[in-house]
Design a protein around this motif. Structure first.
Motif, PDB file in Angstrom:
ATOM      1  N   ASN A   1      78.606  68.402 -14.213  1.00  0.00           N
ATOM      2  CA  ASN A   1      78.736  67.890 -15.577  1.00  0.00           C
ATOM      3  C   ASN A   1      80.161  67.528 -15.961  1.00  0.00           C
ATOM      4  O   ASN A   1      80.398  67.006 -17.050  1.00  0.00           O
ATOM      5  CB  ASN A   1      78.125  68.878 -16.576  1.00  0.00           C
ATOM      6  CG  ASN A   1      76.605  68.830 -16.503  1.00  0.00           C
ATOM      7  OD1 ASN A   1      76.032  67.941 -15.856  1.00  0.00           O
ATOM      8  ND2 ASN A   1      75.943  69.775 -17.139  1.00  0.00           N
TER       9      ASN A   1
ATOM     10  N   ASP B   1      71.821  75.425 -19.928  1.00  0.00           N
ATOM     11  CA  ASP B   1      71.648  75.093 -18.500  1.00  0.00           C
ATOM     12  C   ASP B   1      71.484  76.342 -17.631  1.00  0.00           C
ATOM     13  O   ASP B   1      71.279  76.229 -16.425  1.00  0.00           O
ATOM     14  CB  ASP B   1      72.836  74.253 -18.000  1.00  0.00           C
ATOM     15  CG  ASP B   1      72.855  72.867 -18.619  1.00  0.00           C
ATOM     16  OD1 ASP B   1      71.865  72.496 -19.289  1.00  0.00           O
ATOM     17  OD2 ASP B   1      73.862  72.154 -18.448  1.00  0.00           O
TER      18      ASP B   1
ATOM     19  N   ARG C   1      67.256  72.570 -13.667  1.00  0.00           N
ATOM     20  CA  ARG C   1      67.460  74.028 -13.741  1.00  0.00           C
ATOM     21  C   ARG C   1      66.136  74.773 -13.576  1.00  0.00           C
ATOM     22  O   ARG C   1      66.091  75.868 -13.018  1.00  0.00           O
ATOM     23  CB  ARG C   1      68.142  74.414 -15.053  1.00  0.00           C
ATOM     24  CG  ARG C   1      69.400  73.610 -15.365  1.00  0.00           C
ATOM     25  CD  ARG C   1      70.491  73.727 -14.329  1.00  0.00           C
ATOM     26  NE  ARG C   1      71.564  72.747 -14.588  1.00  0.00           N
ATOM     27  CZ  ARG C   1      72.599  72.552 -13.784  1.00  0.00           C
ATOM     28  NH1 ARG C   1      72.736  73.213 -12.661  1.00  0.00           N
ATOM     29  NH2 ARG C   1      73.511  71.642 -14.087  1.00  0.00           N
TER      30      ARG C   1
END
Ligand SMILES: CC(=O)N[C@H]1[C@@H](OP(=O)(O)OP(=O)(O)OC[C@H]2O[C@@H](n3ccc(=O)[nH]c3=O)[C@H](O)[C@@H]2O)O[C@H](CO)[C@@H](O)[C@@H]1O
Ligand SMILES: C=C(OP(=O)(O)O)C(=O)O
Length: 420
Positions: free
Chosen positions: A23, A307, A373
């Motif tokens: 990310n 997440d 995830r």
């Protein structure tokens, strides 16, 4: 199509290297659109999303080169020859929306497909668009595309975000680096990946202050230059493997893991009975006794990250007592619950909360990955389960985790990738 076969029941012992943050790396690559010179990025994770982002940047005309032949060091830069981000790439990866601000800032126009929803929620981009309008962009939505123009360039402005959106903060931050005058982003997201983006943009000559706070001030410059920058370690990958040790038991050093970015996750792991200690160059994670149930609620940083929610829920499914997991960031991020239930977990969802009643053991089953995830939460359950778990649709996992089977089997787990 690839699947994972996991045979549970083995504790983990050894070392797992933590890669560069997905990310962050995605945004740093996009930052390469802001300069005609070369931005060289080190510690880039070798994952499918990076390949997708590289394809998107190439089709904007920019060069993306693999400098060391392993995908770990990429250079990006060059002239923008096409300002359209097409549906087929944006629909594959929502982070594609982040090219909007940089394209507008440098090329003064952009046509970007609307990303639409995904497995975890509707995920609108209204804050990105309103923020860019405040910087003077003219925006029209037509045929599923965002048509944006700033014929005279962007103008600095004060933007107050109604929610501390990570993506909107990043889009506006990048756009503002080349806007004329000063931009203030109020209620900016404070995730560590934003500090990493600020670090990279600053190395490229951007003038930004307020890092780590909810107010960012950007003084626009006329051009950014090339730079060399290393992507930060992936705090979510690190937290995920910490949960692997938590659920399987054992003693593992997560190399490069930085506990400073994982405060809320470490507190929850410790409350659940997992020992976590920062050592030089590694985060050490150990678990011997039985796990205990805890309550967690996802929140913007520095709160517990959404997440990590699915992975932590897998761990709680075998903890003693009841736990409550509340998801406040995305409206539909419990897709892993029915799959965990198929493995024997006892979980009831009520609105945005899930009540987990810990069971003494899970049993292996065929299960299906639904998002990144959630996929890993099923691997975690498989590590603790008796018998064989077969995880299909692992392309979700490959978006964001590098060499999962190698990292886990290196610590004694029985996991293999099969293609049939
Ligand atoms: C590639 C990347 O870095 N993805 C991360 C990023 O996603 P992303 O940047 O999409 O997440 P945001 O922080 O923007 O979204 C948070 C919430 O705000 C809503 N929203 C957002 C923008 C907007 O214009 N309007 C709006 O309503 C979203 O639908 C969501 O419910 O931050 C999330 C929250 O930490 C993480 O889960 C993702 O892994
Ligand atoms: C939700 C995630 O990613 P994205 O925003 O790219 O969907 C994630 O990394 O967990």
């Amino acid at each position: 199509m690839d699947r994972f076969l996991i045979r549970g029941g083995r504790p983990l012992h050894g070392e797992i290297p933590i890669g560069g943050a997905k990310n962050s790396a995605l945004k740093l690559l996009v930052a390469g659109l802001l300069t005609s010179e070369r931005l060289v990025l080190g510690n880039v994770p070798r994952i499918a999303d990076i390949a997708t982002m590289s394809d998107l940047l190439r089709q904007h005309g920019v060069e993306v080169e693999d400098l060391d032949g392993t995908g770990g060091t990429l250079s990006v830069g060059g002239a923008i020859t096409n300002t359209e981000a097409p549906y087929d790439i944006v629909s594959k990866m929502r982070a594609s929306i982040l090219v909007l601000g940089p394209l507008l800032a440098r090329a003064r126009e952009a046509r970007v497909s609307l990303p639409g929803g995904c497995a975890i929620g509707t995920r609108p981009v209204d804050m990105h668009l309103k923020g860019l309008e405040s910087l003077g962009a003219e925006i029209r939505l037509e045929g599923g595309y965002i048509d944006a123009r700033a014929p005279n360039g962007l103008l600095g402005s004060r933007v107050v975000l109604p929610f501390a959106s990570v993506g909107a903060t990043e889009n506006l931050l990048m756009a503002a680096t080349l806007a004329e005058g000063r931009t203030e982003i109020v209620n900016a997201a404070r995730e560590p990946e934003i500090a990493d983006l600020i670090g990279c943009l600053s190395a490229m000559g951007a003038r930004i202050s307020g890092e780590g706070t909810g107010t960012l001030t950007i003084d626009g410059v006329s051009a950014l230059h090339g730079a060399r920058y290393d992507v930060m370690p992936d705090r979510i990958e690190c937290g995920t493997y910490a949960c692997a040790v938590g659920i399987a038991g054992g003693d593992v050093r997560l190399l490069g893991g930085d506990g400073a970015h994982l405060g809320a996750v470490i507190r929850a792991l410790e409350e659940a009975g997992v020992e976590v200690s920062q050592e030089p160059g590694a985060l050490r994670v150990r678990r011997q006794g039985r796990l205990q149930g805890v309550d967690v609620m996802t929140e913007p940083y520095p709160g517990f990250p959404t997440d990590m929610q699915a992975q932590f829920m897998a761990l709680l499914s075998v903890a003693e007592g009841a736990s409550m997991v509340t998801e406040t960031i995305f409206e539909n991020r419990f897709m892993h619950v029915p799959e965990l239930s198929r493995m024997g977990a006892r979980i009831n969802v009520h609105g945005s909360s899930a009540i987990i009643r810990g069971v003494s053991g899970l049993s292996g089953a065929p299960v299906m990955a639904t998002d990144l995830r959630a996929s890993f939460s099923l691997i975690l359950a498989g590590l603790a389960a008796e018998g064989e778990t077969v995880l299909s649709r692992v392309y979700h996992l490959d978006r964001g985790y590098e060499a999962v089977e190698r990292k886990l089997s290196g610590c004694g787990a029985r996991i293999e990738r099969v293609n049939d």
